[in-house]
Design an enzyme around this catalytic site. Sequence first.
Site, PDB file in Angstrom:
ATOM      1  N   GLU A  79      32.754  20.735 -17.854  1.00  0.00           N
ATOM      2  CA  GLU A  79      33.641  21.963 -18.177  1.00  0.00           C
ATOM      3  C   GLU A  79      34.870  22.284 -17.092  1.00  0.00           C
ATOM      4  O   GLU A  79      34.642  22.255 -15.890  1.00  0.00           O
ATOM      5  CB  GLU A  79      32.697  23.109 -18.091  1.00  0.00           C
ATOM      6  CG  GLU A  79      33.321  24.312 -18.629  1.00  0.00           C
ATOM      7  CD  GLU A  79      32.300  25.615 -18.723  1.00  0.00           C
ATOM      8  OE1 GLU A  79      31.251  25.154 -18.944  1.00  0.00           O
ATOM      9  OE2 GLU A  79      33.012  26.672 -18.882  1.00  0.00           O
ATOM     10  N   LYS A  94      24.265  31.980 -17.194  1.00  0.00           N
ATOM     11  CA  LYS A  94      25.035  30.795 -17.518  1.00  0.00           C
ATOM     12  C   LYS A  94      26.049  30.414 -16.612  1.00  0.00           C
ATOM     13  O   LYS A  94      26.186  29.274 -16.063  1.00  0.00           O
ATOM     14  CB  LYS A  94      25.620  30.645 -19.067  1.00  0.00           C
ATOM     15  CG  LYS A  94      25.938  29.422 -19.554  1.00  0.00           C
ATOM     16  CD  LYS A  94      27.544  28.983 -19.162  1.00  0.00           C
ATOM     17  CE  LYS A  94      27.588  27.837 -19.984  1.00  0.00           C
ATOM     18  NZ  LYS A  94      29.082  27.296 -19.601  1.00  0.00           N
ATOM     19  N   ASP A 105      16.158  17.196 -12.151  1.00  0.00           N
ATOM     20  CA  ASP A 105      16.157  17.454 -13.522  1.00  0.00           C
ATOM     21  C   ASP A 105      16.447  18.853 -13.884  1.00  0.00           C
ATOM     22  O   ASP A 105      15.965  19.716 -13.356  1.00  0.00           O
ATOM     23  CB  ASP A 105      14.417  17.534 -13.546  1.00  0.00           C
ATOM     24  CG  ASP A 105      14.004  17.815 -15.004  1.00  0.00           C
ATOM     25  OD1 ASP A 105      14.760  18.405 -15.744  1.00  0.00           O
ATOM     26  OD2 ASP A 105      12.952  17.435 -15.325  1.00  0.00           O
ATOM     27  N   HIS A 135      41.453  30.029 -18.399  1.00  0.00           N
ATOM     28  CA  HIS A 135      40.648  28.973 -18.688  1.00  0.00           C
ATOM     29  C   HIS A 135      41.271  28.132 -19.903  1.00  0.00           C
ATOM     30  O   HIS A 135      41.364  27.215 -20.252  1.00  0.00           O
ATOM     31  CB  HIS A 135      39.157  29.901 -19.264  1.00  0.00           C
ATOM     32  CG  HIS A 135      38.185  29.142 -19.810  1.00  0.00           C
ATOM     33  ND1 HIS A 135      38.104  28.440 -20.963  1.00  0.00           N
ATOM     34  CD2 HIS A 135      37.409  28.369 -18.992  1.00  0.00           C
ATOM     35  CE1 HIS A 135      37.068  27.660 -20.940  1.00  0.00           C
ATOM     36  NE2 HIS A 135      36.450  27.633 -19.552  1.00  0.00           N
TER      37      HIS A 135
END
Length: 428
Positions: free
Chosen positions: A83, A267, A283, A381
């Site tokens: 991203e 997030k 992980d 963005h």
Amino acid sequence: MEPSSRIPGFYDLSAEERLSVVKAFAGLADEEARALAGSDGLNLARAGQMIENVIGTFALPLGVATNFTINGRDYLVPMAVEEPSVVAGASFAARLARQGGGFRATSDPPLMIGQIQILGVADPWSARFRLLAERERILAMANRQDPVLTGLGGGARDVEVRVFETSPVGPMLVVHLLYDVRDAMGANAVNTAAEALAPLLEEISGGRVTLRILSNLADRRLARAHCRVPVAALAHEGFAGERVAQGIVEAWALAAVDPYRAATHNKGIMNGIDAVVIATGNDWRAIEAGAHAYAARTGRYTSLSHWSLSDDGYLVGTLELPMAVGMVGGATRVHPAARAALKLLGVGSARELAEVLAAVGLAQNLAALRALAAEGIQRGHMALHARQVAMAAGATGELVARIAEQMVREGKVRSDRAEELLREMRGV
Ligand code: NAD
């Protein structure tokens, strides 16, 4: 003197130049640098030993975030992420935090929880009493399973017994084995210990052991970070620092009260954490599961971070979440790039790695909140998103930037427009 992670102009270097800066910073060997560059990374033979039915390997961009100072030490932070804006955001926020002395971070001892489910117990409370009375025997049995870990000072630490008087399958006992896994993530070690305890727990409880498995809600293994940013440092394009700081606290407040916002807010925190977790071969599903379960621990899902304004002119942020990461075991030593990424970070223990991750999460959160508060996330963005749209449409070389800029100017960042512009610019 320790090298500084504040490297002006790093952004403007070529990938090769950046790699040589990183190599010198961490004292990497040639082969470690090649592993990070991808030219000597995970090969097919190694990949085939890691998982089943292998047909190839899958690459992600590997970036390095600069400017991090954590507990008085400078770190260059490897981040594997697809991203845009994540690496730049982390570096930018770390620079802001640096102006307030950098991040402080702490972590709990590396205690994981193994769960052992027991069904068919006639009197669960009496069984609980008997299990706790036999605590020492249970711990001793668990400690016979991994001599390497016990030799390193790890091993079983405590036993807890939870009673669910009703469940869809009747009364249920759940034994928690608290297990110090030292510098490992610990899933295999804990699963092995939980497995080994089954016969003994059946004997003591009189019930039937069913599941014996690690819990990813690693709430005995929390990492936390703290930073303070001088409010004046947040000034941005005509906005006073106070206004941006206030905007950050107001944006956080929505995440604090509303799960719809908290999910996105968290997030954003995980954007940074996952990138480092992936780069170090850890992980990330385990880290994600732990983080979100912890965010919902009160019964209402909420923000993992807190932001406030201090009386003496600082924006103050804290973050706390479970951090079950290792620097031995799993893929950390098997994947050549993960190994080299750990060397680049220079962490001496799993706890130090956990502390770095908490600081990166807090930095990423600050970057996102500041972008939301100060400039509206869309503008920054969009420019990067536009580049991806241009590339997806087939643009290469300088056409990527030209088409992206044109689409942003027009406010039309869409694949059909990118294709149209590509045809025009190529003159077809
Ligand atoms: P592991 O079993 O590969 O390595 C850990 C072992 O290494 C220890 O048990 C110990 O014997 C040894 N060791 C050597 N030096 C050590 C040190 N300094 N500190 C600690 N141990 C040391 O790995 P693991 O950490 O037990 O398990 C991690 C793996 O398990 C990950 O790949 C994860 O994906 C996987 N896994 C996860 C889950 C889950 O999250 N629910 C479940 C099963 C498996």
